[in-house]
Design a protein around this motif. Structure first.
Motif, PDB file in Angstrom:
ATOM      1  N   GLY A 102       0.811  -1.206   0.000  1.00 60.66           N
ATOM      2  CA  GLY A 102       0.000   0.000   0.000  1.00 60.66           C
ATOM      3  C   GLY A 102       0.843   1.252   0.000  1.00 60.66           C
ATOM      4  O   GLY A 102       1.979   1.247   0.476  1.00 60.66           O
TER       5      GLY A 102
ATOM      6  N   LEU B 237      -4.500   5.246   4.107  1.00 58.98           N
ATOM      7  CA  LEU B 237      -4.191   4.431   2.939  1.00 58.98           C
ATOM      8  C   LEU B 237      -4.795   5.096   1.707  1.00 58.98           C
ATOM      9  O   LEU B 237      -5.991   5.402   1.698  1.00 58.98           O
TER      10      LEU B 237
ATOM     11  N   ARG C 157      -3.783   0.570  -2.887  1.00 58.12           N
ATOM     12  CA  ARG C 157      -3.381  -0.763  -2.472  1.00 58.12           C
ATOM     13  C   ARG C 157      -3.279  -1.644  -3.710  1.00 58.12           C
ATOM     14  O   ARG C 157      -4.100  -1.527  -4.635  1.00 58.12           O
TER      15      ARG C 157
ATOM     16  N   ASP D 258       0.210  -4.101   3.244  1.00 59.56           N
ATOM     17  CA  ASP D 258      -1.158  -3.829   3.651  1.00 59.56           C
ATOM     18  C   ASP D 258      -1.794  -5.143   4.090  1.00 59.56           C
ATOM     19  O   ASP D 258      -1.938  -6.051   3.274  1.00 59.56           O
TER      20      ASP D 258
END
Length: 115
Positions: free
Chosen positions: A35, A47, A50, A98
């Motif tokens: 990520g 975030l 991703r 991630d």
């Protein structure tokens, strides 16, 4: 020892583009989801994009259609192409697995977008 090193940040005018890179070492890169995260002053880290081990991608609503995450497993590198940048994209950008691993955070790379 796992190391993630971000690069490619800089100062750009609104509407401009930057390409960030994250070089990973010390572990098997290709099987992990990666990520790109960012943290603006006074805000929590979030975030923004991703990519799975199989290269499926997901984006935060705020960057969808403007940012593109990709990976090159032969070079253990993940990229973030950022287009149509806005002042609100100003932040330090980090890469990590991630979900992220606490002890894998690097120094990040500063992105500053002027209006």
């Amino acid at each position: 020892q796992v190391q993630l090193v971000e690069s490619g940040g800089g100062l750009v005018q609104a509407g401009g583009s930057l390409r960030l890179s994250c070089a990973a070492s010390g572990y098997i890169f290709r099987v992990n989801a990666m990520g790109w995260f960012r943290q603006a002053p006074g805000k929590e880290r979030e975030l923004v994009a991703r990519i799975s081990g199989g290269s499926n991608t997901n984006y935060a609503t705020s960057v969808k259609g403007r940012f593109t995450i990709s990976r090159d497993n032969t070079r253990n590198t993940v990229f973030l192409q950022m287009n149509s940048l806005k002042p609100e994209d100003t932040a330090v950008y980090y890469c990590n697995l991630d979900p992220p691993r606490q002890n894998y955070w690097g120094q990040g790379t500063q992105v500053t977008v002027s209006s």
